[in-house]
Design an enzyme around this catalytic site. Sequence first.
Site, short mmCIF file in Angstrom:
data_model
loop_
_atom_site.label_atom_id
_atom_site.label_comp_id
_atom_site.label_asym_id
_atom_site.label_seq_id
_atom_site.Cartn_x
_atom_site.Cartn_y
_atom_site.Cartn_z
N ASP A 291 -52.06 -14.26 -22.46
CA ASP A 291 -53.23 -13.79 -21.67
C ASP A 291 -53.07 -14.18 -20.20
O ASP A 291 -53.31 -13.36 -19.30
CB ASP A 291 -54.51 -14.42 -22.21
CG ASP A 291 -54.99 -13.73 -23.48
OD1 ASP A 291 -54.38 -12.71 -23.84
OD2 ASP A 291 -55.98 -14.19 -24.09
N GLU B 41 -50.40 -4.57 -23.23
CA GLU B 41 -49.56 -5.05 -22.13
C GLU B 41 -49.09 -3.87 -21.31
O GLU B 41 -48.02 -3.86 -20.75
CB GLU B 41 -48.36 -5.88 -22.65
CG GLU B 41 -47.81 -5.51 -24.02
CD GLU B 41 -47.10 -4.15 -24.06
OE1 GLU B 41 -47.84 -3.18 -24.38
OE2 GLU B 41 -45.92 -4.04 -23.75
N ASN C 224 -45.29 -13.63 -26.28
CA ASN C 224 -46.38 -14.19 -27.10
C ASN C 224 -45.84 -15.12 -28.16
O ASN C 224 -46.40 -16.20 -28.39
CB ASN C 224 -47.15 -13.05 -27.79
CG ASN C 224 -48.30 -12.55 -26.95
OD1 ASN C 224 -48.80 -13.28 -26.10
ND2 ASN C 224 -48.72 -11.31 -27.18
N ASP D 7 -45.21 -1.10 -18.19
CA ASP D 7 -45.22 -1.86 -19.45
C ASP D 7 -44.43 -3.15 -19.27
O ASP D 7 -43.35 -3.15 -18.65
CB ASP D 7 -44.59 -1.00 -20.55
CG ASP D 7 -44.83 -1.57 -21.93
OD1 ASP D 7 -45.83 -1.16 -22.56
OD2 ASP D 7 -44.06 -2.45 -22.35
N1 LIG Z 1 -51.54 -12.34 -25.38
C1 LIG Z 1 -51.86 -11.08 -25.54
N2 LIG Z 1 -51.01 -10.25 -26.14
C2 LIG Z 1 -51.30 -8.97 -26.28
C3 LIG Z 1 -52.50 -8.45 -25.78
N3 LIG Z 1 -52.53 -7.15 -26.05
C4 LIG Z 1 -51.38 -6.83 -26.69
N4 LIG Z 1 -50.62 -7.95 -26.83
C5 LIG Z 1 -49.32 -8.04 -27.43
O1 LIG Z 1 -48.37 -7.29 -26.77
C6 LIG Z 1 -47.29 -7.03 -27.66
C7 LIG Z 1 -46.76 -5.69 -27.49
O2 LIG Z 1 -45.63 -5.57 -28.27
P1 LIG Z 1 -44.73 -4.29 -28.39
O3 LIG Z 1 -45.58 -3.08 -28.41
O4 LIG Z 1 -43.79 -4.47 -29.49
O5 LIG Z 1 -43.92 -4.28 -27.05
P2 LIG Z 1 -42.89 -5.27 -26.44
O6 LIG Z 1 -42.76 -6.48 -27.25
O7 LIG Z 1 -43.32 -5.55 -25.03
O8 LIG Z 1 -41.55 -4.48 -26.45
P3 LIG Z 1 -41.17 -3.42 -25.41
O9 LIG Z 1 -42.37 -2.83 -24.83
O10 LIG Z 1 -40.29 -2.45 -26.18
O11 LIG Z 1 -40.32 -4.13 -24.39
C8 LIG Z 1 -47.85 -7.28 -29.05
O12 LIG Z 1 -47.26 -8.44 -29.59
C9 LIG Z 1 -49.33 -7.52 -28.86
O13 LIG Z 1 -49.83 -8.49 -29.76
C10 LIG Z 1 -53.41 -9.33 -25.16
O14 LIG Z 1 -54.46 -8.99 -24.71
N5 LIG Z 1 -53.02 -10.62 -25.02
#
Ligand SMILES: Nc1nc2c(ncn2[C@@H]2O[C@H](COP(=O)(O)OP(=O)(O)OP(=O)(O)O)[C@@H](O)[C@H]2O)c(=O)[nH]1
Length: 531
Positions: A414, A441, A405, A397
């Site tokens: 992306d 992610e 983002n 992860d």
């Molecule tokens: N740019 C982009 N962002 C994505 C995609 N899929 C998921 N995300 C973003 O990934 C983020 C995941 O956030 P969280 O689940 O809070 O995880 P995190 O911010 O990495 O926090 P931790 O995992 O606790 O470190 C979200 O803001 C989603 O919008 C994608 O395909 N592209």
Amino acid sequence: MTSGFHSLIRRFVAYLGTLLVVAVSALFLIDHFVFAPALMREEVALANKELLRIENSLNQNRAALMAHVRDWAHWDDTYEFIQGQHTTYADANFSKEMFEDLHTQLMVFFDAEGAPAFVAGIDPETNAYSLCTRAMGPCEWAEPMVKSVRPILADVPDSGLSFNLAHPRASLAAIAPILRTDRQGPRKGWLLTIRLIDARLTNLLEEQTGLPVQILAQPAGSQSDHQINLQRSDDALRSSHYLRSDTPGYDLILNTRIPRDRFKAGTETFRYALSWTAALLIAVIGLVLLLLFTVVLRPLSQFIRFTSNQHTFESTTNFGELSRVPSSLLIRKDEFGKLARHFQRMINRQNNQAKTLKALSMQDPLTTLPNRRKYDATLEQQLAEGDEKELSAMMVDIDHFKKYNDQYGHQAGDVCLVKVAEGMQKSLEGTGFLIARTGGEEFSVLMPNTSLDVATRYAEKLRKAVEELALIHEASPMASVVTLSVGVTSTREAETRSATALMRSADKALYAAKANGRNRVFCYRKPEAVV
Ligand SMILES: Nc1nc2c(ncn2[C@@H]2O[C@H](COP(=O)(O)OP(=O)(O)OP(=O)(O)O)[C@@H](O)[C@H]2O)c(=O)[nH]1
């Protein structure tokens, strides 16, 4: 499946069977209504001809009798004898042998008044020869014949008259006026000669015609219409025919028996031809059906079987990939072969499309890594392959990606995801491990035949490789670059050897990595020993 009358083979059998029945019936009808009646008409014509031939033969015998009578009646000695002038005439000319030689039964000399003046002949009952001056005494047997002739004497022309007599016996009669040899008159009387239609005469007629002959006298009217009368048996045609008789109240009937050889031969030939035609028809129709079956119906049903199997195959497999058309159909040079080859080309096209679709459905469009579907399917497949092999998995992860983002925008996010994916691929290059993007992610790595210790080392390598990419992450509270948290486990450490248990364990390890400060690798071991 095609059933009942809609089946092609049944329809063809029904049509051709009907055709056969119609053709054979037509042949039988032709035999019954055209050929047999024609043969029978021909038989009737033949019977008529044969009866006429017998009658002609009888007439010839009567003509001979007439000629004989005429000779005697136009003889000067007879002319003198009837006038009582030739005293030795009777002794010189008549004897039993003479009558037998001439096949005559009776000679009667009538005088100018029509009275019998001299009677000579052989009594058919007693075979006794008699010679008298009147039809009386020993010649009384001749009286009925004399009586039946007397009324017509006056009408007899100079050339004479011959006719048939039916009573008292069937016989031929010839009568001529007694004249001088130079045919000069006046008439001095008449000479009558009778020949019985007896066995000797019928034998002669049989010899002359080659047919059995029977001539019978019977009371008039027993054969009503005087027409030819036919009676058919299997091998012969009994024909009878009325013969003109000058005896009032009596008829002469001529009977014969004509062999039906021609009719039988004709019918047998026709029936033989008929049987052969019917047999030939049956053979031709059988052959047509056989050809139809082998040339058309068998490949057709093969095609139907193939396409219905495709339907089953298509519904039980992903993306409708179809199998090959049977080669026995593909190699045919006829229309079925063409159809099979066209079909195969369509199948190839569809299979290519299906493969592309399948590949796309198993791929993450952003990073081009395998997606969760592919990951799950491969995991299930690996687990199913054997209980012995150790299988490890990692869950990866990106740390604080939301903040990334938020800081750089979604598009930059992306790009970051793509770079992280490439970095991971590069670090595990040549291992044969499956790296998949299993969430936004979140990534997962499947490591077949890999122990937990080895997997943990690869996890660390992977984490380090991404860190070394140095993707600036200013918003991260714990590093200036993008980092990863990794949870590792293996089937030996999971609660059960199942996909759910394995991934749950990996998730627990990942959670522990996050909880312990992120940018690190944690592995899950039994029992709950998280290091
Ligand atoms: N740019 C982009 N962002 C994505 C995609 N899929 C998921 N995300 C973003 O990934 C983020 C995941 O956030 P969280 O689940 O809070 O995880 P995190 O911010 O990495 O926090 P931790 O995992 O606790 O470190 C979200 O803001 C989603 O919008 C994608 O395909 N592209």
